[in-house]
Motif scaffolding. Structure first.
Motif: not given
Length: 283
Positions: A90, A108-109, A111-113, A115-116, A119, A276
């Motif tokens: 986290t 945000a997009a 980082h999701r791609r 480091r999915p 949290d 990132t």
């Protein structure tokens, strides 16, 4: 060869079109083209044949495509296995009441791609503390704006934005193409509560002590202008709410968008997040 560059190459090789590959990677085309040229220089051979008819893979490019896919699949597997062994991770991110910034959505997009398994917890803070609770240990890293006291902090500049005066749309000065701070010297301004970081307060007050209503949040600033006709400053680039206008100021230093964390904090999640953010904001 960096994994990121190999991902760029695979996207172009599969799309056979730089524009489509750039859209797939959520980046602009020029840096993608430069990255492929650097990769070709590293390999010492042409990987993609470019012509008016389109893009095709060279024999060397076909070999690299197969190897790159296998390497990237292996890298993803390693990352997933290490993440599973480490357990849930986290990172708490402080954001300074500017959630409408399109850079945050893009970050945000990205980082999701990338480091999915991480949290992200977001702490939205008011305008009294531009470090978003960093010094108090409430967040790991902050996305904010300078200037502020940087003692014992590490600051990475992500972007700079010009600044304008926020006025009611029916204010005579709102029709001007640009303004100077001196033209607003006789106006009431919104101001921040006592105890606010002095450097931060001075910047958003245009370098002078001001009189006017006390505000703690972005919406309070806007409402103070709308209801009371006060004046404030805001970064350009955001569409003002109905009834308000933002006029560029020619004698204000740009506002810096920054990532900031505690000096000496070696948390690898912070380093990954900041890298990132740097890549996203510089596109």
């Amino acid at each position: 060869m960096e994994l990121r560059t190999l991902r760029y190459f695979v996207a172009v090789a599969e799309e056979l079109h730089f524009g489509r590959a750039a859209a797939r990677l959520h980046m602009s085309q020029p840096p993608l083209s430069r990255a492929i040229k650097r990769l070709e220089a590293d390999v010492g051979a042409l990987l993609l044949a470019r012509s008016p008819a389109g893009v095709t893979l060279t024999p060397v490019g076909r070999v690299l495509l197969d190897e790159a896919r296998a390497l990237l699949d292996r890298a993803d597997l390693v990352r997933d296995r290490v993440s599973a062994a480490a357990g849930p991770a986290t990172l708490t991110v402080g954001i300074l009441g500017d959630g409408t910034d399109p850079g945050i959505s893009a970050l945000a997009a990205a980082h999701r791609r990338g480091r999915p398994g991480i949290d992200i917890r977001v702490r939205d803070t008011d305008l009294m503390d531009p470090t978003c609770g960093l010094r108090a240990g409430l967040v790991d890293v902050a996305l904010t704006r300078g200037p502020f006291d940087e003692t014992a902090l590490t600051v990475r500049v992500l972007r700079t934005d010009p600044v304008g005066a926020v006025l009611r749309a029916d204010d005579p000065l709102a029709r001007r193409a640009r303004l100077r701070l001196a033209e607003l010297s006789d106006r009431r301004w919104f101001r921040f509560p006592p105890g606010t970081d002095p450097a931060w307060q001075s910047y958003w007050h245009g370098g002078s002590a001001r009189e006017g209503p006390v505000v703690r949040a972005v919406q309070e600033c806007l409402q103070a202008v709308l209801w009371n006709g006060t004046v404030g400053l805001a970064p350009l680039g955001h569409e003002p709410p109905a009834g308000l206008a933002v006029v560029p100021l020619v004698d204000m230093a740009p506002s810096r968008v920054v990532a900031v964390w505690n000096e000496g904090d070696t948390n690898p999640l912070i380093r990954s997040f900041v890298e990132t953010a740097t890549a996203v904001y510089r596109r």
